[in-house]
Design a protein around this motif. Structure first.
Motif, PDB file in Angstrom:
ATOM      1  N   SER A  81       5.178   7.002  15.741  1.00  0.00           N
ATOM      2  CA  SER A  81       5.099   5.963  14.539  1.00  0.00           C
ATOM      3  C   SER A  81       5.441   5.058  14.714  1.00  0.00           C
ATOM      4  N   ILE A  82       7.269   4.974  14.742  1.00  0.00           N
ATOM      5  CA  ILE A  82       8.035   3.747  14.526  1.00  0.00           C
ATOM      6  C   ILE A  82       7.590   2.845  16.248  1.00  0.00           C
ATOM      7  N   LYS A  83       7.736   3.816  17.408  1.00  0.00           N
ATOM      8  CA  LYS A  83       7.634   3.811  18.589  1.00  0.00           C
ATOM      9  C   LYS A  83       6.296   2.322  18.481  1.00  0.00           C
ATOM     10  N   LEU A  84       4.730   2.627  17.751  1.00  0.00           N
ATOM     11  CA  LEU A  84       4.026   2.505  17.558  1.00  0.00           C
ATOM     12  C   LEU A  84       3.992   0.979  17.379  1.00  0.00           C
ATOM     13  N   LEU A  85       4.442   0.783  16.272  1.00  0.00           N
ATOM     14  CA  LEU A  85       5.195  -0.165  15.264  1.00  0.00           C
ATOM     15  C   LEU A  85       6.406  -1.613  16.017  1.00  0.00           C
ATOM     16  N   ARG A  86       6.700  -0.595  17.003  1.00  0.00           N
ATOM     17  CA  ARG A  86       7.511  -1.258  17.720  1.00  0.00           C
ATOM     18  C   ARG A  86       6.895  -1.747  19.121  1.00  0.00           C
TER      19      ARG A  86
ATOM     20  N   PHE B  39       0.913  -1.327   0.424  1.00  0.00           N
ATOM     21  CA  PHE B  39       0.037  -0.328   0.003  1.00  0.00           C
ATOM     22  C   PHE B  39       1.213   1.200  -0.177  1.00  0.00           C
ATOM     23  N   THR B  40       0.827   1.738  -1.318  1.00  0.00           N
ATOM     24  CA  THR B  40       1.907   3.293  -1.258  1.00  0.00           C
ATOM     25  C   THR B  40       0.820   4.582  -1.844  1.00  0.00           C
ATOM     26  N   GLY B  41       0.971   5.084  -2.297  1.00  0.00           N
ATOM     27  CA  GLY B  41       0.802   6.360  -2.835  1.00  0.00           C
ATOM     28  C   GLY B  41       1.716   7.313  -3.280  1.00  0.00           C
ATOM     29  N   GLY B  42       1.877   9.080  -2.824  1.00  0.00           N
ATOM     30  CA  GLY B  42       0.809   9.286  -1.826  1.00  0.00           C
ATOM     31  C   GLY B  42       1.086   9.051  -0.797  1.00  0.00           C
ATOM     32  N   GLU B  43       0.313   8.707   0.085  1.00  0.00           N
ATOM     33  CA  GLU B  43       0.219   8.924   1.911  1.00  0.00           C
ATOM     34  C   GLU B  43      -0.587   7.519   1.503  1.00  0.00           C
ATOM     35  N   PRO B  44      -1.182   6.375   1.914  1.00  0.00           N
ATOM     36  CA  PRO B  44      -1.956   5.935   2.159  1.00  0.00           C
ATOM     37  C   PRO B  44      -2.735   5.851   3.132  1.00  0.00           C
ATOM     38  N   LEU B  45      -1.903   6.228   4.545  1.00  0.00           N
ATOM     39  CA  LEU B  45      -2.625   6.290   5.978  1.00  0.00           C
ATOM     40  C   LEU B  45      -3.597   7.519   5.748  1.00  0.00           C
ATOM     41  N   LEU B  46      -4.064   7.867   4.554  1.00  0.00           N
ATOM     42  CA  LEU B  46      -5.008   9.256   4.760  1.00  0.00           C
ATOM     43  C   LEU B  46      -6.658   8.074   4.136  1.00  0.00           C
ATOM     44  N   HIS B  47      -6.037   7.071   3.867  1.00  0.00           N
ATOM     45  CA  HIS B  47      -6.709   5.626   3.402  1.00  0.00           C
ATOM     46  C   HIS B  47      -7.253   5.001   4.137  1.00  0.00           C
ATOM     47  N   SER B  48      -6.404   5.108   6.049  1.00  0.00           N
ATOM     48  CA  SER B  48      -6.644   3.657   6.603  1.00  0.00           C
ATOM     49  C   SER B  48      -8.188   3.387   6.931  1.00  0.00           C
ATOM     50  N   ASN B  49      -8.793   3.960   6.404  1.00  0.00           N
ATOM     51  CA  ASN B  49     -10.081   2.961   7.116  1.00  0.00           C
ATOM     52  C   ASN B  49     -11.120   2.628   5.865  1.00  0.00           C
ATOM     53  N   PHE B  50     -10.249   2.661   5.010  1.00  0.00           N
ATOM     54  CA  PHE B  50     -10.532   1.819   3.365  1.00  0.00           C
ATOM     55  C   PHE B  50      -9.086   0.022   3.665  1.00  0.00           C
ATOM     56  N   ILE B  51      -8.312   0.461   4.411  1.00  0.00           N
ATOM     57  CA  ILE B  51      -7.212  -0.280   3.861  1.00  0.00           C
ATOM     58  C   ILE B  51      -7.152  -0.822   5.598  1.00  0.00           C
ATOM     59  N   LYS B  52      -8.082  -1.062   6.349  1.00  0.00           N
ATOM     60  CA  LYS B  52      -8.608  -2.343   7.169  1.00  0.00           C
ATOM     61  C   LYS B  52      -9.551  -2.466   6.734  1.00  0.00           C
TER      62      LYS B  52
ATOM     63  N   LYS C 193      -4.454   2.434  13.758  1.00  0.00           N
ATOM     64  CA  LYS C 193      -6.202   2.138  13.013  1.00  0.00           C
ATOM     65  C   LYS C 193      -5.681   0.572  13.074  1.00  0.00           C
ATOM     66  N   ILE C 194      -4.104   0.349  11.718  1.00  0.00           N
ATOM     67  CA  ILE C 194      -4.320  -0.812  11.566  1.00  0.00           C
ATOM     68  C   ILE C 194      -2.573  -1.476  11.435  1.00  0.00           C
TER      69      ILE C 194
ATOM     70  N   THR D 170       3.777  10.150   9.428  1.00  0.00           N
ATOM     71  CA  THR D 170       3.590  11.522  10.471  1.00  0.00           C
ATOM     72  C   THR D 170       2.300  11.642  10.759  1.00  0.00           C
ATOM     73  N   LEU D 171       1.442   9.928  10.274  1.00  0.00           N
ATOM     74  CA  LEU D 171      -0.508  10.221  10.403  1.00  0.00           C
ATOM     75  C   LEU D 171      -0.147   9.500  11.784  1.00  0.00           C
ATOM     76  N   PRO D 172       0.245   9.087  13.075  1.00  0.00           N
ATOM     77  CA  PRO D 172       0.438   7.614  14.074  1.00  0.00           C
ATOM     78  C   PRO D 172      -1.564   7.673  14.200  1.00  0.00           C
ATOM     79  N   ALA D 173      -1.685   8.550  14.446  1.00  0.00           N
ATOM     80  CA  ALA D 173      -3.339   8.353  14.361  1.00  0.00           C
ATOM     81  C   ALA D 173      -4.096   7.049  13.716  1.00  0.00           C
ATOM     82  N   GLU D 174      -3.781   7.191  12.353  1.00  0.00           N
ATOM     83  CA  GLU D 174      -3.771   6.643  11.320  1.00  0.00           C
ATOM     84  C   GLU D 174      -2.997   5.178  11.188  1.00  0.00           C
TER      85      GLU D 174
END
Length: 233
Positions: free
Chosen positions: A144-149, A74-87, A111-112, A104-108
């Protein structure tokens, strides 16, 4: 649910630690940043491409799967602008997946994150066009890196470096990651020389210096965009 998708195509992953893997790329439209090196500027436009549903995306993906298929990117652009769709898509269809994001969109991302197998997180530098709010952008990327780890997602950090990139800046970023992020032994930083590679004709020594300072704090690789060398999308 529908969203704008620029293109769906099959190719080799040309960047990072999955380099050479056959992926199906889903390129979303729209971006929250304006990077100077962007090689798909049309994808910045949120209205570009085709408005399609998750079912329609599945049909497109399924029609081009090959025996060597590894995962969806999932790439872009910025795919996290479409986080609900990806989810929704990943909850409906079981695919191994990779997210290519600017982080830059850790809240989004939150979600996924649990649905992802791999993440390529692109840390931005002031020379990329982020000079006005660089500190804020870096803070969001580190979050975001912390969240992923925390989720133990297989993640690599990509930094597009330019001949003018300061060695001290790369050292500072790597140092912050080592200080602020847990489980950094499982993280890799990929220094990606900006394309075209000819701009480095007189500056390849700089790449060694950048790698050395990053390597004091984090596992580091230097890899150019291989798909550009192969002349494929």
């Amino acid at each position: 649910m529908k969203t704008n998708i620029n293109e769906v195509f099959s190719s080799f992953q040309g960047e990072g630690t999955l380099i050479g893997r056959r992926q199906i790329f889903v390129r979303f439209s729209g971006c929250n940043l304006d990077c100077s090196y962007c090689d798909t500027p049309e994808s910045r436009n949120p209205q570009y491409g085709e408005l399609i549903s998750t079912d329609e995306l599945y049909s497109k993906v399924n029609s081009i799967i090959t025996p060597d298929f590894h995962s969806i990117s999932f790439t872009g652009g910025e795919p996290l602008l479409h986080s609900n769709f990806i989810k929704k898509f990943l909850e409906e269809y079981e695919f191994k997946s990779m997210l290519e994001t600017n982080g830059t969109l850790p809240a989004e991302l939150n979600k996924i994150a649990h649905l992802l197998d791999y993440v390529s997180l692109d840390i931005k530098l002031p020379e990329h066009g982020a000079s006005n709010n660089y500190a804020d952008i870096l803070d969001l990327e580190l979050k975001s890196i912390k969240l992923l780890r925390d989720e133990e997602i297989n993640t690599y950090i990509k930094v597009v470096v330019m001949p003018q990139t300061e060695v001290e800046l790369i050292s500072s970023i790597a140092s912050r990651i080592a200080d602020e992020v847990e489980k950094t032994s499982e993280l890799v930083m990929v220094l990606q020389p900006v394309s075209p590679i000819t701009v480095w004709a007189d500056g390849t020594q700089k790449l060694f210096e950048l790698s050395e300072v990053a390597g004091k704090y984090i596992d580091v690789l230097t890899i150019p965009q291989v798909h550009k060398l192969l002349n494929v999308k």
